[in-house]
Motif scaffolding. Structure first.
Motif, short mmCIF file in Angstrom:
data_model
loop_
_atom_site.label_atom_id
_atom_site.label_comp_id
_atom_site.label_asym_id
_atom_site.label_seq_id
_atom_site.Cartn_x
_atom_site.Cartn_y
_atom_site.Cartn_z
N VAL A 201 0.86 -1.18 0.00
CA VAL A 201 0.00 0.00 0.00
C VAL A 201 0.90 1.23 0.00
CG1 VAL A 201 -1.74 1.29 1.31
CG2 VAL A 201 -1.85 -1.21 1.20
N GLN A 202 0.59 2.20 -0.83
CA GLN A 202 1.46 3.35 -1.03
C GLN A 202 1.24 4.44 0.03
OE1 GLN A 202 1.38 4.68 -5.09
NE2 GLN A 202 1.91 2.67 -5.88
N ILE A 203 1.49 4.08 1.29
CA ILE A 203 1.27 5.02 2.39
C ILE A 203 2.39 6.03 2.56
CG2 ILE A 203 -0.24 3.48 3.70
CD1 ILE A 203 2.13 2.80 5.50
N LEU A 204 3.51 5.84 1.88
CA LEU A 204 4.62 6.77 2.00
C LEU A 204 4.52 7.94 1.02
CD1 LEU A 204 7.49 4.17 2.44
CD2 LEU A 204 6.20 5.36 4.21
N LYS A 205 3.74 7.78 -0.03
CA LYS A 205 3.61 8.81 -1.07
C LYS A 205 3.07 10.11 -0.46
CE LYS A 205 1.47 9.61 -5.56
NZ LYS A 205 0.58 9.05 -6.58
N GLY A 206 3.83 11.16 -0.62
CA GLY A 206 3.44 12.46 -0.09
C GLY A 206 3.70 12.63 1.39
N ARG A 207 4.27 11.62 2.02
CA ARG A 207 4.52 11.67 3.46
C ARG A 207 6.02 11.47 3.77
NH1 ARG A 207 -0.18 8.55 2.77
NH2 ARG A 207 -2.02 9.64 3.57
N GLU A 208 6.86 11.85 2.82
CA GLU A 208 8.29 11.67 2.97
C GLU A 208 8.83 12.45 4.17
OE1 GLU A 208 6.75 12.58 0.16
OE2 GLU A 208 7.13 10.96 -1.27
N ALA A 209 8.34 13.67 4.38
CA ALA A 209 8.81 14.49 5.51
C ALA A 209 8.45 13.83 6.84
CB ALA A 209 8.22 15.90 5.43
N LEU A 210 7.27 13.22 6.91
CA LEU A 210 6.87 12.52 8.13
C LEU A 210 7.78 11.32 8.38
CD1 LEU A 210 5.00 12.10 10.53
CD2 LEU A 210 3.42 10.91 8.98
N LEU A 211 8.12 10.59 7.33
CA LEU A 211 9.02 9.45 7.50
C LEU A 211 10.40 9.92 7.97
CD1 LEU A 211 9.59 6.44 7.33
CD2 LEU A 211 10.16 6.77 4.91
N LEU A 212 10.93 10.97 7.36
CA LEU A 212 12.23 11.50 7.78
C LEU A 212 12.19 11.99 9.22
CD1 LEU A 212 13.30 13.34 4.52
CD2 LEU A 212 14.22 11.19 5.42
N SER A 213 11.10 12.59 9.61
CA SER A 213 10.93 13.02 10.99
C SER A 213 10.90 11.82 11.94
CB SER A 213 9.64 13.83 11.12
OG SER A 213 9.38 14.15 12.46
N SER A 214 10.27 10.75 11.51
CA SER A 214 10.23 9.52 12.32
C SER A 214 11.61 8.90 12.47
CB SER A 214 9.26 8.52 11.70
OG SER A 214 7.96 9.05 11.67
N ILE A 215 12.41 8.97 11.41
CA ILE A 215 13.78 8.47 11.47
C ILE A 215 14.60 9.33 12.43
CG2 ILE A 215 15.91 8.14 10.15
CD1 ILE A 215 14.04 7.49 7.71
N HIS B 84 11.40 -0.59 14.48
CA HIS B 84 10.13 -0.52 15.21
C HIS B 84 9.79 0.92 15.57
CE1 HIS B 84 7.67 -0.46 18.87
NE2 HIS B 84 7.00 -1.39 18.24
N SER B 85 10.78 1.66 16.04
CA SER B 85 10.56 3.05 16.43
C SER B 85 10.13 3.90 15.23
CB SER B 85 11.84 3.61 17.05
OG SER B 85 11.67 4.96 17.40
N ILE B 86 10.78 3.72 14.10
CA ILE B 86 10.43 4.48 12.89
C ILE B 86 9.01 4.16 12.47
CG2 ILE B 86 10.92 4.75 10.42
CD1 ILE B 86 13.91 4.21 11.18
N LYS B 87 8.68 2.87 12.39
CA LYS B 87 7.34 2.45 11.97
C LYS B 87 6.27 2.94 12.95
CE LYS B 87 7.28 -1.96 10.77
NZ LYS B 87 7.67 -3.38 10.59
N TYR B 88 6.56 2.83 14.23
CA TYR B 88 5.60 3.26 15.25
C TYR B 88 5.32 4.76 15.15
CZ TYR B 88 3.52 4.36 19.72
OH TYR B 88 2.67 4.84 20.69
N ASN B 89 6.38 5.56 15.09
CA ASN B 89 6.21 7.01 15.04
C ASN B 89 5.53 7.46 13.76
OD1 ASN B 89 7.26 8.02 17.55
ND2 ASN B 89 9.23 7.25 16.87
N PHE B 90 5.88 6.86 12.64
CA PHE B 90 5.24 7.21 11.38
C PHE B 90 3.74 6.89 11.44
CE2 PHE B 90 3.59 6.23 7.20
CZ PHE B 90 4.03 7.31 6.44
#
Length: 105
Positions: free
Chosen positions: A13-27, A65-71
């Motif tokens: 599922v393309q849940i990362l599309k348009g949410r790159e900043a949120l993923l980087l913030s989670s990292i 786990h932390s990245i996935k949880y926060n995202f």
């Protein structure tokens, strides 16, 4: 130690599309808790790649786990979501449904 990690969303599922900043913030948030540096990354619509440098190789499952949880915790707050096949905010109990639940060593 250096490690190459690929994380894929459940059913691609393309849940990362348009949410790159949120993923980087989670990292970045994960780096506040675990001792690692991101050497390189690539974000696509349904998965991402990381090359990490870390002191303790055994931390990498915790980091992921932390990245996935926060995202997942913030995706419904940050943007309207179409996730898990439904147009709703995911409850915390369904966090693992958005991601594949295994990794390779």
């Amino acid at each position: 130690s250096k490690v190459f990690i690929t994380v894929v969303t459940n059913n691609r599922v393309q849940i990362l599309k348009g949410r790159e900043a949120l993923l980087l913030s989670s990292i970045k948030d994960a780096s506040n808790y675990y001792d690692f540096e991101v050497d390189c990354f690539s974000i696509l619509h349904d998965h991402f790649h990381l090359i990490l440098s870390m002191k303790n190789i055994l931390d990498y499952p915790k980091i992921i786990h932390s990245i996935k949880y926060n995202f997942t915790k913030n995706v419904g707050v940050a943007t309207p979501t179409y996730i898990f096949g439904m147009n709703i905010k995911p409850p915390l109990q369904t966090i693992s449904q958005g991601w594949l639940n295994f990794y390779y060593k």
